[in-house]
Every structure is written in C-alpha cells, then in structure tokens.
Design a protein around this motif. Sequence first.
Motif, mmCIF file in Angstrom:
data_model
loop_
_atom_site.group_PDB
_atom_site.id
_atom_site.type_symbol
_atom_site.label_atom_id
_atom_site.label_comp_id
_atom_site.label_asym_id
_atom_site.label_seq_id
_atom_site.Cartn_x
_atom_site.Cartn_y
_atom_site.Cartn_z
ATOM 1 N N VAL A 12 0.727 -1.123 0.011
ATOM 2 C CA VAL A 12 -0.037 0.084 -0.137
ATOM 3 C C VAL A 12 0.806 1.119 -0.142
ATOM 4 C CG1 VAL A 12 -1.646 1.127 1.428
ATOM 5 C CG2 VAL A 12 -1.841 -1.332 1.325
ATOM 6 N N ILE A 13 0.828 2.052 -0.984
ATOM 7 C CA ILE A 13 1.758 3.302 -1.221
ATOM 8 C C ILE A 13 0.806 4.510 -0.830
ATOM 9 C CG2 ILE A 13 2.796 4.650 -2.653
ATOM 10 C CD1 ILE A 13 3.355 2.206 -4.344
ATOM 11 N N GLY A 14 1.489 5.167 0.565
ATOM 12 C CA GLY A 14 0.780 6.098 1.195
ATOM 13 C C GLY A 14 -0.035 5.886 2.427
ATOM 14 N N ALA A 15 0.254 6.537 3.438
ATOM 15 C CA ALA A 15 -0.331 6.255 4.803
ATOM 16 C C ALA A 15 -1.231 7.427 5.126
ATOM 17 C CB ALA A 15 0.665 6.208 5.858
ATOM 18 N N GLY A 16 -1.890 8.185 4.328
ATOM 19 C CA GLY A 16 -2.848 8.661 4.289
ATOM 20 C C GLY A 16 -4.221 8.250 4.677
ATOM 21 N N ALA A 17 -5.388 8.795 4.555
ATOM 22 C CA ALA A 17 -6.771 8.196 5.083
ATOM 23 C C ALA A 17 -6.728 7.188 4.004
ATOM 24 C CB ALA A 17 -7.822 9.254 5.005
ATOM 25 N N THR A 226 -2.255 5.127 -3.355
ATOM 26 C CA THR A 226 -3.071 6.200 -2.756
ATOM 27 C C THR A 226 -2.721 7.647 -2.731
ATOM 28 O OG1 THR A 226 -2.474 5.837 -0.367
ATOM 29 C CG2 THR A 226 -4.055 4.278 -1.156
ATOM 30 N N VAL A 227 -1.539 7.917 -3.597
ATOM 31 C CA VAL A 227 -0.876 8.996 -3.339
ATOM 32 C C VAL A 227 -1.657 10.354 -4.184
ATOM 33 C CG1 VAL A 227 1.380 8.178 -3.085
ATOM 34 C CG2 VAL A 227 0.201 8.824 -5.504
ATOM 35 N N PRO A 228 -1.532 11.688 -3.689
ATOM 36 C CA PRO A 228 -2.359 12.674 -4.403
ATOM 37 C C PRO A 228 -2.069 12.663 -5.896
ATOM 38 C CG PRO A 228 -1.302 13.444 -2.132
ATOM 39 C CD PRO A 228 -0.546 12.083 -2.434
#
Length: 415
Positions: A12-17, A226-228
């Motif tokens: 999983v790429i990105g530890a935002g929501a 999941t990156v911006p």
Amino acid sequence: MSLLPSSVDVAVIGAGAAGLGAAHALKTSGLSFIVLEARDRVGGRAHTIQAAPDVIFDVGCGWLHSADRNSFVKIAAELNFEINKELPPWRDRAVGNAFPQGERADFLRSLDEFFQRLDEAAKTGREAQASTCLEPGNRWNPMIDAVSTYINGAELDRVSILDFDAYEDTNLNWRVRRGYGALMAAYGATLPLALNCVVRLIDHSGKRLRIETSEGTLVADKVIITVPTNLIADEAIRFQPALPDKVDAAANLPLGLADKVVLALDKPEALPKEGNLRGATMRTEMGTYHLRPFGQPCVEGFFGGRFAKQLEDEGDGAIAAASIDEIVSFLGNDFRRKLKPLKESRWASDPFARGSYSHALPGHSGKRAVLAAPIDGRLFFAGEATSPNFFTTAHGARDSGERAANEVLGTTRAE
C-alpha cells in the motif's frame, strides 16, 4: 514502524486516510502487506500539532463533513476520541460589523441562487466551467468565487460543473476535539508501516511487481496506490510500462490549494467564541476566520485558490501577515498587538502533497472513474480524488482505500 521486507502480497503506497483504510481492510485477510509512507508520520493531509500550550491546530483537514455518513465518526468512537457536534462557524454565525446583517443575508441569498443554477446546469449533463453559473453583474460574484476556493481549492473557472454538483453534502459537520490528524495517527498506530520510504518506481512488466523506494526494492503481487493526484501527474512516482491514461486522469484532477493559519489571541475575551469573521470585501482575494475554535485563545484563518498560492510563493509568514492585516481592517488597529502568528500550512510547497484536495477541470468530471479503475488485476488506485461523491474529504479517501482493498481481495479469491 516495520523494516522494509523483501516481498509481500500487497504493498500500500501512502499512509494518508486512503492508505490506512486499505490497510485496515487487509488486516484480517491473511495476506501479507505493508504501508509505504514517504513522510515520517501517518495521516498525509491530516496533521494535528500543538501550536501553543493551549492551542491544538489541525494543519490539514479539520471537519468531519457529512458526519451522518462519515466513516471516521464510528472510528473516533472506537478509539475514544471525543466528537464535537456544535454548529460550524460559517453561514449565519458571522460576528462583528465587517459584514452587516442585511448585506450578509443578500450575499447568502446570491450564494444559494448560484448553487441552484449549478444544480440545474448539471441536470443537462453538459460540461462547462462552474463560473458560467454566476449571475452576470451580481455584486457578490467575487465572494462566491472565494467560497469556491475554500470548497474546491480553486476558482470557479477551473472547476467542472458536473464534478462540483456530484459532491454529496448532508450539511452535518462535526469536529474531533483532539484533532482530525490525531485521530488519523491513532487509526494507523496498529498497522505495519515503513516510514521515510519514498516510492519512485512501480515496475509491472514482470510476473511480480517491483517497487523501487528510497529504502530499497520491494517485490509484491499487488499494489494499492493512494498518493495525491499531483504526484502521479508530475510522475514523482513512475510506472514501467508507462500508464498515460492514469497520468492524464490525474493531471485533469489537480489538487487545488486551501491553506490555514493559526494566530495566538491575547485577551481572547475580546472576541466571541466559535464565531466567523469576514467582511463584505467584494473580492476573491480574501480570508475567512474562525474565532476561538473550541474556546481556545486563537484565531484560525483560511485562504484558498490563486490567492493562497500567491501567499505561499511570498514565503514563510506571508499568510499570517495577510490574515493579521485583514483582521485589523475589520476590527481596528488595536488588534494588531493582540495577534501573534503560531503556524501556517503550505500544502502546495509540501513535496508529498503538492496541494490540498482535488477538483475536476471543466470537461473532465469522468476522470475520477478513470483514475479509480484497477489495471491488470494487480494495480489498484485509491485516494479522495477517486471517490465519486465524497472527493476532497478524509472519509471519502478512507472509504476509497477500503474499496480498493476489497477489489484486491476479490481478484485474490478469483485466482
């Protein structure tokens, strides 16, 4: 924090929501997984700091929008985070003489009529700039445009009518007393994480995926990105073979800009608790101010769109200086010595965000579905920009991560 393994079932790429939502959905799957995060913390565009001993500040998202449908409300209860259900400080909660009641009522009527025209225009199914829904010559048009910069992070000429109208808002807005970012940090605390791990390349040319990072190379069967959008559009993360449709979709779902500032307030009793301050400025280049959130001795300022970018470009302290100047113009020069800068956000300058939240450019409302679509049963995409109706929000991002994880599990069961 976990060390980087050599191989996992799912990365999983990105530890935002979105990344946290995906990871929680994988916890009981039996699959091995890890969340790769470029920052030294979880939460992404949700980040709570102690700006002063008596001031908690959400540098990023701060409101549980559509609270009756917001998945973080249940999560907050499970993690023992107090929810504040007081009315938000906008619409009819203005204070001071800067925006007299009669003029404010006229502005709100014009704003509501703009949204009615937007809804009617969207029903035709034709794409256009949201600015075409402004009433020609209406005195409040510049301020309606300013409202768009707070909602979308961009002025109306940059926003698709169909996309703007697709956003679902139940008009129930709550807050987390200890901070939305603090809630996000607690939500991610039990997950396998590799922090300070910058992903640079996802090679999907072979049987397994090869993910090149600043901490080494990881092999995975599947990946959830999941990156911006700005990072995909700028190809800060590259794909091999290239994914031009994804890059194009991301480029047409750019992150607008909404920046915040918190100012310490000396003698806070001089201002009411939880009010909203703004003036009848007749311009788009304006801030809006939340007085004494949670009764704290501070003022929060909010700036959006091109004006926020201009202030960021002027350097550290420019947002605070502009906010103090504007507040003083409303309340009098005596307030200049009562206000002291504490912290300001600079999301456009943040290398791992490059903006605040997404909007679809005119003609491109369908790109959210393009960005969200899986590729080859191995590459999956999540993030607020992939949410069809709750884009721009943390819960929209979290729910999209859960959706992507369920897509992973569906393909795994089918294999």
